[in-house]
Design an enzyme around this catalytic site. Structure first.
Site, PDB file in Angstrom:
ATOM      1  N   ASP A   1       3.571   0.350   2.805  1.00  0.00           N
ATOM      2  CA  ASP A   1       2.240  -0.372   2.618  1.00  0.00           C
ATOM      3  C   ASP A   1       2.634  -0.930   1.113  1.00  0.00           C
ATOM      4  OD1 ASP A   1      -0.316  -1.171   2.297  1.00  0.00           O
ATOM      5  OD2 ASP A   1      -0.921   0.583   1.194  1.00  0.00           O
TER       6      ASP A   1
ATOM      7  N   ASP B   1       3.842  -5.170  -0.355  1.00  0.00           N
ATOM      8  CA  ASP B   1       3.221  -5.766  -1.137  1.00  0.00           C
ATOM      9  C   ASP B   1       4.215  -6.460  -2.395  1.00  0.00           C
ATOM     10  OD1 ASP B   1       0.595  -5.497   0.010  1.00  0.00           O
ATOM     11  OD2 ASP B   1      -0.181  -5.255  -1.858  1.00  0.00           O
TER      12      ASP B   1
ATOM     13  N   ASP C   1      11.630   5.124  -4.857  1.00  0.00           N
ATOM     14  CA  ASP C   1      11.469   4.702  -6.265  1.00  0.00           C
ATOM     15  C   ASP C   1      12.526   3.719  -6.713  1.00  0.00           C
ATOM     16  OD1 ASP C   1      13.171   6.888  -6.085  1.00  0.00           O
ATOM     17  OD2 ASP C   1      12.560   7.678  -7.987  1.00  0.00           O
TER      18      ASP C   1
ATOM     19  N   TYR D   1      -1.034   8.549   6.454  1.00  0.00           N
ATOM     20  CA  TYR D   1      -2.275   7.748   6.696  1.00  0.00           C
ATOM     21  C   TYR D   1      -3.029   8.338   7.931  1.00  0.00           C
ATOM     22  CZ  TYR D   1      -1.766   3.253   4.198  1.00  0.00           C
ATOM     23  OH  TYR D   1      -1.567   2.190   3.296  1.00  0.00           O
TER      24      TYR D   1
HETATM   25  C1  IPM Z   1      -2.086  -3.469   4.663  1.00  0.00           C
HETATM   26  C2  IPM Z   1      -3.416  -3.013   4.184  1.00  0.00           C
HETATM   27  C3  IPM Z   1      -4.094  -1.838   4.684  1.00  0.00           C
HETATM   28  C4  IPM Z   1      -3.254  -0.475   4.738  1.00  0.00           C
HETATM   29  C5  IPM Z   1      -5.400  -1.376   4.335  1.00  0.00           C
HETATM   30  C6  IPM Z   1      -6.500  -2.378   4.355  1.00  0.00           C
HETATM   31  C7  IPM Z   1      -6.006  -0.176   5.262  1.00  0.00           C
HETATM   32  O1  IPM Z   1      -3.306  -2.494   2.662  1.00  0.00           O
HETATM   33  O2  IPM Z   1      -2.335  -3.890   5.972  1.00  0.00           O
HETATM   34  O3  IPM Z   1      -1.217  -3.181   4.288  1.00  0.00           O
HETATM   35  O4  IPM Z   1      -3.244   0.051   3.963  1.00  0.00           O
HETATM   36  O5  IPM Z   1      -2.342  -0.388   5.697  1.00  0.00           O
HETATM   37 MG    MG Z   2      -1.181  -3.052   1.911  1.00  0.00          MG
END
Ligand code: IPM
Ligand code: MG
Length: 360
Positions: A246, A250, A222, A135
């Site tokens: 990240d 999710d 993975d 990042y």
């Molecule tokens: C998160 C989001 C952010 C990230 C984006 C909005 C930059 O996806 O906080 O997970 O990738 O960290």
């Molecule tokens: Mg994210």
């Protein structure tokens, strides 16, 4: 205690308004100050993270953040895009430790796409390193390739890197968090391919020796992605780098049925923190009053616990959220037959009422 309130874009303004209502009903003295961030700040001041917003955040004990982003900004130069605001806040405030719990609430077991028995009682904590990795690694950019498969052609590149101190400090955070839970840490890497993550694995293992009471295991990313949907309850604390974190956070969020329920905390070495829902700005439903404010309200609870030293107030909020779920109130994202569908404000009001009723 000073709290910077940065609602941002899309549903950010609606959900933060509800969270602020909840904050105000606790009989605690806070100074709240709001500022624009993300696309809203770009519209007003030409930059997603104006100096005044950054200063407000820096000077605060905690930041309550909504969400940023909208597809309409996708074609802006990268440094002007809304996402740069959250990345800039993380970097400038040194918020390296990101806590993303994935908890499945009893009443919402049916909202998950996984079978109830796989996720009932799920309570895992993803600890994501937040200020390093690909990042932020330099160099990055576009150029004309001088070697590789297509010399002379256009190419783009980013740099994945981690220094020893960056890995050590996030590993300590993970082991210490695990000590307060069931004392197991899974470190997620890609050591079979990447130098950066072989180093990650080595350093996490070294730090692990200082925590003989915590069980440490290692998993390739993975495989971790697969295990999360196969047997998520096997995990306790997962610690990983910025990019893998990240993605996996999710995935973990969705196990619980709704990302609309999950708060997050991003802390620096001084316990100053930024608190935000794990979900994004959802421009598709913005302005309709249907967004779920509970993730943001639960982020306020994390803020009270981690940065403001008010654990009882945090508990009152968490108990209130359970009460409104038990009473059958649901926003659209967690609605199921037999429950009562409510909008953003009604949900916020219900939590406020429940907090007021449970004086603790
Ligand atoms: C998160 C989001 C952010 C990230 C984006 C909005 C930059 O996806 O906080 O997970 O990738 O960290
Ligand atoms: Mg994210």
């Amino acid at each position: 205690m000073k709290i910077a309130v940065l609602p941002g874009d899309g549903i950010g303004t609606e959900i933060v308004a509800e969270a602020v209502k909840v904050l105000k009903v606790l009989d605690l003295r806070f100074e709240l100050e709001s500022a624009l961030v993300g696309g809203a700040a770009f519209e007003a001041h030409g930059h997603p993270l104006p100096d005044a917003t950054l200063k407000l955040a820096r000077d605060a004990d905690a930041v309550l953040f909504g969400a940023v982003g909208d597809w309409k900004y996708d074609r802006l130069e990268r440094h002007l895009r809304p996402e740069q605001a959250i990345l800039g806040l993380r970097k400038n405030l040194g918020l390296f430790a990101n806590f993303r719990p994935a908890i499945c609430y009893e009443q919402l077991v049916g909202a998950s796409s996984l079978r109830p028995e796989l996720i009932a009682g799920l309570d895992i904590l993803i600890i994501r390193e937040l200020t390093g990795d690909i990042y932020f690694g330099q160099p990055r950019g576009r150029r004309t390739a001088v070697d590789g498969h297509f010399p002379g052609d256009e190419e783009a590149f980013d740099t994945m890197r981690y220094s020893r101190p960056e890995i050590e400090r996030i590993a300590h955070v993970a082991f210490q968090a695990a000590r307060k839970r069931s004392k197991r840490v899974t470190s997620v890497d890609k050591a079979n391919v990447l130098e950066t993550f072989q180093f990650w694995k080595d350093v996490v293992s070294e730090v692990g020796l200082l925590y003989p009471d915590v069980a440490l295991d290692h998993m390739y990313v993975d495989n971790a992605a697969m295990q999360l949907v196969k047997a998520p309850k096997k995990f306790d604390v997962l610690v990983t780098g910025n990019m893998f974190g990240d993605i996996l956070s999710d995935e973990a969020a969705m196990l619980t049925g709704s990302i609309g329920m999950l708060p997050s905390a991003s802390l620096n070495a001084g316990n100053q923190g930024l608190y935000e829902p794990s979900h994004g700005s959802a421009p598709d439903i913005a302005g309709q009053g249907v967004a779920n404010p509970l993730a943001t309200i639960l982020s306020v609870a994390m803020m009270l616990r981690f940065s403001l030293n008010q654990p009882e107030a945090a508990q009152r909020i968490e108990a209130a959220v359970k009460d409104v779920l038990a009473a059958g109130l649901r926003t659209g994202d967690i609605y199921s037959e037999g429950t009562t569908r409510v909008g953003t404000q009604a949900m916020g009001d219900a939590v406020v009422a429940a907090v007021t009723n449970n004086k603790g």
